[in-house]
Design a protein around this motif. Structure first.
Motif, PDB file in Angstrom:
ATOM      1  N   LEU A 191       5.483   9.252   5.032  1.00 51.81           N
ATOM      2  CA  LEU A 191       4.626   8.065   5.021  1.00 51.81           C
ATOM      3  C   LEU A 191       4.024   7.838   6.399  1.00 51.81           C
ATOM      4  N   GLN A 192       2.785   7.366   6.393  1.00 52.38           N
ATOM      5  CA  GLN A 192       2.196   6.849   7.627  1.00 52.38           C
ATOM      6  C   GLN A 192       2.150   5.333   7.513  1.00 52.38           C
ATOM      7  N   GLU A 193       2.691   4.676   8.536  1.00 53.70           N
ATOM      8  CA  GLU A 193       2.628   3.214   8.589  1.00 53.70           C
ATOM      9  C   GLU A 193       1.603   2.819   9.635  1.00 53.70           C
ATOM     10  N   THR A 194       0.655   1.998   9.214  1.00 54.20           N
ATOM     11  CA  THR A 194      -0.359   1.490  10.130  1.00 54.20           C
ATOM     12  C   THR A 194      -0.289  -0.024  10.120  1.00 54.20           C
ATOM     13  N   SER A 195      -0.145  -0.631  11.284  1.00 58.10           N
ATOM     14  CA  SER A 195      -0.172  -2.108  11.317  1.00 58.10           C
ATOM     15  C   SER A 195      -1.297  -2.558  12.242  1.00 58.10           C
ATOM     16  N   PHE A 196      -1.943  -3.631  11.859  1.00 57.86           N
ATOM     17  CA  PHE A 196      -3.069  -4.133  12.666  1.00 57.86           C
ATOM     18  C   PHE A 196      -3.179  -5.645  12.487  1.00 57.86           C
ATOM     19  N   PRO A 197      -3.754  -6.338  13.489  1.00 54.63           N
ATOM     20  CA  PRO A 197      -3.851  -7.800  13.421  1.00 54.63           C
ATOM     21  C   PRO A 197      -4.970  -8.273  12.502  1.00 54.63           C
ATOM     22  N   SER A 198      -4.756  -9.426  11.897  1.00 53.35           N
ATOM     23  CA  SER A 198      -5.803 -10.049  11.088  1.00 53.35           C
ATOM     24  C   SER A 198      -5.545 -11.556  11.084  1.00 53.35           C
ATOM     25  N   THR A 199      -6.225 -12.269  10.161  1.00 51.39           N
ATOM     26  CA  THR A 199      -5.989 -13.719  10.040  1.00 51.39           C
ATOM     27  C   THR A 199      -5.588 -14.028   8.609  1.00 51.39           C
ATOM     28  N   LEU A 200      -4.932 -15.147   8.410  1.00 47.43           N
ATOM     29  CA  LEU A 200      -4.474 -15.536   7.081  1.00 47.43           C
ATOM     30  C   LEU A 200      -5.659 -15.682   6.124  1.00 47.43           C
ATOM     31  N   SER A 225       0.192 -20.920  13.000  1.00 42.35           N
ATOM     32  CA  SER A 225      -1.005 -20.229  13.508  1.00 42.35           C
ATOM     33  C   SER A 225      -1.743 -19.617  12.315  1.00 42.35           C
ATOM     34  N   GLU A 226      -2.874 -18.966  12.618  1.00 44.11           N
ATOM     35  CA  GLU A 226      -3.641 -18.228  11.595  1.00 44.11           C
ATOM     36  C   GLU A 226      -3.276 -16.747  11.647  1.00 44.11           C
ATOM     37  N   ASN A 227      -2.392 -16.363  12.593  1.00 42.47           N
ATOM     38  CA  ASN A 227      -2.155 -14.944  12.864  1.00 42.47           C
ATOM     39  C   ASN A 227      -1.421 -14.223  11.741  1.00 42.47           C
ATOM     40  N   VAL A 228      -1.885 -13.013  11.462  1.00 41.36           N
ATOM     41  CA  VAL A 228      -1.250 -12.158  10.454  1.00 41.36           C
ATOM     42  C   VAL A 228      -1.187 -10.731  10.991  1.00 41.36           C
ATOM     43  N   SER A 229      -0.076 -10.049  10.719  1.00 43.05           N
ATOM     44  CA  SER A 229       0.008  -8.609  10.963  1.00 43.05           C
ATOM     45  C   SER A 229      -0.009  -7.922   9.599  1.00 43.05           C
ATOM     46  N   VAL A 230      -1.012  -7.083   9.369  1.00 39.84           N
ATOM     47  CA  VAL A 230      -1.144  -6.354   8.102  1.00 39.84           C
ATOM     48  C   VAL A 230      -0.438  -5.012   8.248  1.00 39.84           C
ATOM     49  N   LEU A 282       3.217  -8.567  20.855  1.00 40.02           N
ATOM     50  CA  LEU A 282       3.764  -7.417  20.121  1.00 40.02           C
ATOM     51  C   LEU A 282       2.930  -6.965  18.914  1.00 40.02           C
ATOM     52  N   PHE A 283       2.033  -7.826  18.424  1.00 43.62           N
ATOM     53  CA  PHE A 283       1.360  -7.499  17.155  1.00 43.62           C
ATOM     54  C   PHE A 283      -0.162  -7.495  17.271  1.00 43.62           C
ATOM     55  N   ASN A 284      -0.654  -7.561  18.490  1.00 37.38           N
ATOM     56  CA  ASN A 284      -2.087  -7.765  18.666  1.00 37.38           C
ATOM     57  C   ASN A 284      -2.895  -6.480  18.666  1.00 37.38           C
ATOM     58  N   GLY A 285      -2.207  -5.322  18.663  1.00 34.69           N
ATOM     59  CA  GLY A 285      -2.942  -4.047  18.658  1.00 34.69           C
ATOM     60  C   GLY A 285      -2.645  -3.283  17.389  1.00 34.69           C
ATOM     61  N   LYS A 286      -3.335  -2.130  17.240  1.00 30.64           N
ATOM     62  CA  LYS A 286      -3.083  -1.287  16.076  1.00 30.64           C
ATOM     63  C   LYS A 286      -1.947  -0.316  16.418  1.00 30.64           C
ATOM     64  N   LYS A 287      -0.995  -0.148  15.473  1.00 32.46           N
ATOM     65  CA  LYS A 287       0.126   0.771  15.714  1.00 32.46           C
ATOM     66  C   LYS A 287       0.249   1.727  14.548  1.00 32.46           C
ATOM     67  N   GLU A 288       0.656   2.974  14.865  1.00 35.17           N
ATOM     68  CA  GLU A 288       0.868   3.960  13.797  1.00 35.17           C
ATOM     69  C   GLU A 288       2.214   4.649  13.959  1.00 35.17           C
ATOM     70  N   ASN A 289       2.902   4.852  12.839  1.00 34.13           N
ATOM     71  CA  ASN A 289       4.138   5.631  12.811  1.00 34.13           C
ATOM     72  C   ASN A 289       4.097   6.548  11.607  1.00 34.13           C
ATOM     73  N   CYS A 290       4.587   7.786  11.762  1.00 34.82           N
ATOM     74  CA  CYS A 290       4.725   8.682  10.608  1.00 34.82           C
ATOM     75  C   CYS A 290       6.158   9.187  10.562  1.00 34.82           C
ATOM     76  N   ASN A 291       6.715   9.284   9.346  1.00 35.09           N
ATOM     77  CA  ASN A 291       8.058   9.851   9.212  1.00 35.09           C
ATOM     78  C   ASN A 291       8.391  10.054   7.740  1.00 35.09           C
ATOM     79  N   ARG A 292       9.594  10.629   7.496  1.00 36.91           N
ATOM     80  CA  ARG A 292      10.082  10.716   6.117  1.00 36.91           C
ATOM     81  C   ARG A 292      10.096   9.329   5.513  1.00 36.91           C
ATOM     82  N   SER A 293       9.857   9.261   4.206  1.00 37.99           N
ATOM     83  CA  SER A 293       9.700   7.955   3.542  1.00 37.99           C
ATOM     84  C   SER A 293      10.833   6.990   3.871  1.00 37.99           C
ATOM     85  N   HIS A 294      12.096   7.457   3.767  1.00 39.40           N
ATOM     86  CA  HIS A 294      13.203   6.488   3.942  1.00 39.40           C
ATOM     87  C   HIS A 294      13.295   5.975   5.374  1.00 39.40           C
TER      88      HIS A 294
END
Length: 441
Positions: A191-200, A225-230, A282-294
């Motif tokens: 799986l690749q996990e991508t997280s990025f900031p957004s708003t509610l 706040s209006e802050n959301v991490s997707v 901690l959540f204001n930028g885009k982050k990516e992780n890849c690894n085995r699903s579990h």
């Protein structure tokens, strides 16, 4: 011969509940449970509670009777490569199952956040993750064996004892002792996990497109706040990579946060600032992780915490979240720690599944216990429960809630059917405890 221990204290992982069972057993075989523990319980009219990893944040596993800890019944019994199915003893921890599945090139299609939990506990409490194509974890069960109060062993599946099967996949520990479970697996995947900031506002207005865009989509809202991490998680062929960093993840994301949350117990007005500051940090930028699903599905819960998690009809997501936000804005004295975690699950036909016959949104709220200190939460808890009930919510069985039989009769169309099955399998109430009495009486 299984030896029973007196004076053992059982405590759940979050240290929110504990109990002293009269006798504590760690059996290694079905015979020991059947011929010794249950036989003695019948003879002495004692109650019995089976416990798994002890991760449930409620008192669902507590008893003052006999406690059976299944930790020594933890083997993989069979791997059927053709059907991609694995049969395991009920006490196996998912953390120990993953490497065994890895060896066979298999994986579970979906997992909860914690893997220090047993196979029978995970299904019994209705554990879930996220993804509109995926049901709760119990939907991956294709068969199980159940030892009932009178010593009968039932083999349950879609084709054998089908009614009991639809009850036993979310059993609450109330039907008997689950002995083995057969799980439907899939070929191993990354799986690749991508997280990025957004708003509610953005996420709620475009919810359907987010749900379609990512197989395992969830988001974290930062209250006050209006802050959301997707967070998107999707199949990938990319090699493993990680954006983890000890300084940010631990020094800041745990140690500094715990210290500031502790200070906020004296200055509650700080909580809104903490939520906004940590989002920015901690959540204001885009982050990516890849690894085995579990390895992507599971993450470390570092904090001791109080949580509530209700499943509501998916179409009510926006209404419920905006109402929770409005409540916090109208009552500045009510504080809410971050995050509110929002996940999505496909409907199913399991009698006491919170997703019974409807696609659902799970809305998980949290209050941390910095250095073990309880933070006042009752106003937040009650306001949240009121909103959840109003939109037709059903609470997660493993997590704390204030519902009783009257509530469950309204929430679950199949509640009478489950009760009839339970009363037939356990007429004397051997497997009841204080938590289950509130549910069934």
């Amino acid at each position: 011969m299984v030896h029973g221990y007196k004076g053992v204290k059982f405590q759940n992982w979050a240290r929110t509940y504990g109990c002293y069972p009269e006798m504590y057993y760690q059996p290694t075989s079905v015979e020991e449970i059947r011929e010794q523990v249950l036989a003695l319980a019948r003879q002495q009219n004692k109650r019995v509670k089976v416990v798994g990893g002890g991760h449930s944040p409620s008192d669902i596993a507590c008893t003052d009777g006999f406690m059976i800890h299944m930790g020594k019944m933890n083997r993989v019994l069979k791997v059927d490569m053709e059907k991609k199915q694995v049969t395991v003893e009920a006490g196996i921890l998912l953390a120990d199952l993953h490497p065994q599945l890895d060896k066979h090139g298999l994986a579970l299609s979906n997992l909860g956040a914690v893997s220090d939990v047993t196979a029978a506990g995970v299904i019994g409490s209705g554990t879930h993750n996220t993804g509109i194509k995926h049901g709760i974890l119990a939907t991956q069960v294709v068969a199980l064996t159940l030892l009932t109060a009178d010593g009968t062993i039932l083999l349950c599946s879609e084709s054998s004892n089908a009614e009991v099967f639809q009850a036993a996949r979310v059993h609450l520990g109330s039907l008997g002792v689950v002995l083995t479970i057969t799980l439907q697996c899939v070929p191993q995947f990354y799986l690749q996990e991508t997280s990025f900031p957004s708003t509610l506002t953005e996420v709620l207005d475009n919810l359907d497109s987010h749900l379609k865009k990512s197989e395992y989509f969830r988001f974290l809202w930062f209250p006050h706040s209006e802050n959301v991490s997707v967070i998107y998680q999707d199949h990938t062929n990319k090699p493993p990579s990680s954006s983890a960093n000890w300084f940010w993840d631990y020094a800041v994301g745990f140690y500094l946060l715990e210290f500031l949350l502790w200070i906020s117990t004296f200055l509650p007005g700080l909580v809104g600032w903490i939520n906004r500051f940590f989002f920015w940090l901690l959540f204001n930028g885009k982050k990516e992780n890849c690894n085995r699903s579990h390895k992507i599905f599971t993450y470390e819960c570092r904090f001791k915490q109080h949580v509530q998690d209700w499943a509501i009809p998916r179409e009510k997501t926006k209404e419920a979240l905006l109402e929770l936000k409005a409540m916090l804005e109208a009552h500045p004295k009510v504080v809410a720690h971050y995050p509110v975690e929002v996940r999505f699950t496909r409907g199913d036909d399991i009698l006491l599944s919170p997703c019974f016959q409807r696609d659902s949104c799970y809305m998980n709220i949290i209050m941390y216990r910095p250095y073990g200190k309880d933070v006042p939460r009752l106003d937040y808890w009650l306001a949240y429960e009121t909103i959840m009930k109003k939109v037709g919510g059903r609470p997660h069985w493993a997590k704390a809630h204030n519902c009783t039989r009257k509530d469950f009769e309204k929430m679950y169309p199949a509640f009478p059917k489950f009760c009839a099955i339970r009363e037939k399998l356990d007429p004397s109430g051997m497997f009841l405890n204080a938590y289950l009495e509130k549910v069934f009486y």
